[in-house]
Design an enzyme around this catalytic site. Sequence first.
Site, PDB file in Angstrom:
ATOM      1  N   THR A 188       0.537  -1.033  -0.250  1.00 20.17           N
ATOM      2  CA  THR A 188       0.156  -0.391  -0.241  1.00 20.17           C
ATOM      3  C   THR A 188       0.557   0.566  -0.035  1.00 20.17           C
ATOM      4  O   THR A 188       1.484   1.402   0.714  1.00 20.17           O
ATOM      5  CB  THR A 188      -0.792   0.243   1.195  1.00 20.17           C
ATOM      6  OG1 THR A 188       0.270  -0.214   2.126  1.00 20.17           O
ATOM      7  CG2 THR A 188      -2.008  -1.262   1.487  1.00 20.17           C
ATOM      8  N   GLU A 335      -6.112  -3.034   0.377  1.00 19.16           N
ATOM      9  CA  GLU A 335      -6.921  -4.012   1.833  1.00 19.16           C
ATOM     10  C   GLU A 335      -7.960  -4.780   1.503  1.00 19.16           C
ATOM     11  O   GLU A 335      -8.215  -5.662   1.910  1.00 19.16           O
ATOM     12  CB  GLU A 335      -6.909  -3.084   2.626  1.00 19.16           C
ATOM     13  CG  GLU A 335      -5.869  -2.644   3.706  1.00 19.16           C
ATOM     14  CD  GLU A 335      -5.103  -1.188   3.062  1.00 19.16           C
ATOM     15  OE1 GLU A 335      -5.665  -0.496   2.330  1.00 19.16           O
ATOM     16  OE2 GLU A 335      -4.138  -0.478   3.977  1.00 19.16           O
TER      17      GLU A 335
END
Lengths: 547, 547
Positions: A188, A335
Amino acid sequence: MSDLLIPRTPSAYDYPLLIKNMLLYPVVDNPNQEIVYRDLYRGNYRQLRERVARAASMLTSLGVRPGQTVAVMDWDSHRYLELFFAVPMIGAVLHTINVRLSPEQILYTIDHAEDDVLLVNAEFLPILEQIRGRIDNVRTYILISDEEAKDDDTVPFAGEYEELLAKAAPVFDFPDLDENTRATTFYTTGTTGMPKGVYFSHRQLVLHTMALMTTLGTATAHGCLHRDDVYMPITPMFHVHAWGVPYIATMMGLKQVYPGRYLPETLLELKEKEGATFSHCVPTILHMMLKHPHAARMDLSGWKLIIGGAALSRNLCVEALKAGMDVFTGYGMSETCPILTISQLTPEMLELSHAEQADIRCKTGLTLPLVDLRVVDAELNELPRDGVSAGNVVVRSPWLTQGYLKDHKASERLWVGGYLHTGDVAVRDELGYLRITDRSKDVIKVAGEWVSSLELEDIIAHHPAVAEVAVIGKADEKWGERPLALVVPKPSVKITEKDISHHVRQYADKGVVSKQVVLVKVKFVDAIDKTSVGKINKVALRVKYLG
Amino acid sequence: MSDLLIPRTPSAYDYPLLIKNMLLYPVVDNPNQEIVYRDLYRGNYRQLRERVARAASMLTSLGVRPGQTVAVMDWDSHRYLELFFAVPMIGAVLHTINVRLSPEQILYTIDHAEDDVLLVNAEFLPILEQIRGRIDNVRTYILISDEEAKDDDTVPFAGEYEELLAKAAPVFDFPDLDENTRATTFYTTGTTGMPKGVYFSHRQLVLHTMALMTTLGTATAHGCLHRDDVYMPITPMFHVHAWGVPYIATMMGLKQVYPGRYLPETLLELKEKEGATFSHCVPTILHMMLKHPHAARMDLSGWKLIIGGAALSRNLCVEALKAGMDVFTGYGMSETCPILTISQLTPEMLELSHAEQADIRCKTGLTLPLVDLRVVDAELNELPRDGVSAGNVVVRSPWLTQGYLKDHKASERLWVGGYLHTGDVAVRDELGYLRITDRSKDVIKVAGEWVSSLELEDIIAHHPAVAEVAVIGKADEKWGERPLALVVPKPSVKITEKDISHHVRQYADKGVVSKQVVLVKVKFVDAIDKTSVGKINKVALRVKYLG
């Protein structure tokens, strides 16, 4: 409990949800359906099958074993699509490296993911050369090149992708795996700390594919993906599986067009030449395409685009609608595999004006099937669906990362209370449409009341002289915090802080926003710092303007 | 192996595929979308949710616990839809009783499935009264009545469904279950032996729903199911979950119309009044509807119908196409949840004449996603996809019964070699379209060559004087077996055995069928025995005409 479960006769096959099984649909065996990469490759689905088998043979003969990690640095290509299948299908993990990170961050992710093999497009050799001396774990390097294979003395390549594929066996007996086997991993691009690794299993990717396929498939006229569509991704394949759509497009047997690096001109040319009808991108790219001189003379009508990654502004939405594009918001994050919601409109909503439609299309939309998304208070109690009660967005679905790679603390923080915490703040209306109002860590508390920096950004962006704006919270003795608006004015336009304040006050006076916003301070700047994926980098802005 | 699986942080939610989660799609919360039962009930989706909760409260307060079995005898109704959800959602098993079985067979299935609760429509009280004295296991009887609740002294009912629902709590906290929990059970109406019980888990039903939804959803113009469709089942809900479509329709938030018992006149009236656009039925019902006087004055165009349960004849298919209906074949069986294949056409195929389209629409079609269906020889080797190599159809998919209830031997026979054996014989063409040519146990071996009784039936059915035909194999000293055609002539038409033989010989002469067919013997009969679901009962015919 176990006597409640279905009994299985010993010979029965307990079918696992595996990526290889997504290729069982007969349309995936169509020799006439094309897969195109720029003007450099034009193949079909039978060739895709064979090239996936060859890639698997190649990797296996280079010593790749189940559980090992194969990393890729490439722009969107037919090769990437092949690796989306081949790597997980041999039981290995596909690491899609974000090539927009800094070399140091790329090094960090290669090391952290424990990559064993690295496939790298020749274009990224300068980056690789900067860090290769410090890479310990990669055993095998494979060169990807659109031109004649290069001689490169600095990296000991096992060979060039196409050459290795040509030498590899054209069939491969893909094993059955546990459906919870790790299939992919990537990092991320959070705005705080080092990148965090997320990961997804075969089962999660199959279920994400099926759910998104039902959501887009069952739509009738707008926001739909049907078997006569032509797919071209405009969200990088290294970024959350290009939102999972390459898996869907393959399973549906669609014509697929891979554009390489995203250059507005190339994208528009490919759209026209190959007849792309379905894409997805961030607002910035949509903006760049609409502003490109080609756009004016092209027919963009009927082009369906899911917009995500950052909030779609009403102005941009209306502009795209006027050009005949069918733009609508999708919501998710690294996510979450990523898609959680899509803002599809009902037939009645499609009767509204562009401006009215934009209000809905810019919302975050309705959840996909099987997504249990809640807007909650601090005790995880669900808030009323009234369009005004703002709370934290938490979620359960079959395709959420079950933690951050090798980071127990952050994993538990992500999943506290058994729900994944998105870090977003939203309201939900009676029909279930979600509207993100802020990042929870981005909220500004003024005189004891929350002010949404996103809302304030949206208001200021409406001022005709404003090119770009970001709002952060600045500590204030009297008010606790005051919003600080960093404003990039349009070129050769005169604008003062007073103009902005007056503009904002009008919205507060109308009551469409809480009156605390009038406390906004303005600072004119030349540019606004962005993260590697083009989001406003609030962390950097805070350091720069508050530090 | 386990280090290959995704790690899960302790707080992460490992999402199970449960029937309750199919209700998480926001469209399932639409107060304006209707669910209709004949002219007797008109509710909406919010009411569906509440009634599902009330049904769960009712059953629980009557003592139903996870793992117990709740049986239903009803025609297609909104109540049945509620029980499709409520019963599995409390962890109990829904037994959908085939009301067309004989009372003795119904008794056998109630006993064999170990039903604890029985909900019975007043219409079936005469059957219940015949067998109730011999039912040991049922603790609780619930009456279903479309009229004022009846007094019935012979059965000690706990109450009437609507009355019990009204008294029950309107909310229910549905538990999380293992996704492999048994959700449904019912009995195959095989033509040999006693009925056999099959069973399906929550996971299997969710995956069947998702896969069928993607197949029907992603189709563009024909053979599609989109969010503007109106659904009316015409395959009983007791028969393999009405092919699973009630789950899909609910998940899509479609208007749903439940017609009760299937009377052609009622079906046509409901179609017209409620605007049904998507249904599924056996050929017999399609035939009855097309022949009904109402059909001639109605607009049937755009009515999409999946035809299954028995082979769709070309003639009937063309007749339906002429009426503007979009008929196409679906294939599956009780053991397979049921859908395995659907005969959707490509845009090019839709340009063909009705007769040419019928050739494709009457095929068994293409497999759904995730279905691994193979046409194999006796050693399970896959045969070429050449349109002529006939073999046994075996299959793997995520939604196949993992055995027959309490019948180890039959379970292992079903799954020998790790593939479910359908008992059907088929060929497959280059594009993947499957065409069932026979039941393996139905094949007739004439002079050492297989003759397909289905093919021969199809040929004879084309004779203008034939109303109905069934072909069985009759032992013959010279030829081993000879086909025996049992023919029902059309009323007031003259026809002889010679006419049929001559007709059949023409096909053999043209080479479209093997020459052994000319050995057919003909017997004219008044009617042909059918099984409870309307299939030709070859076992009964053999007993009657060969015994």
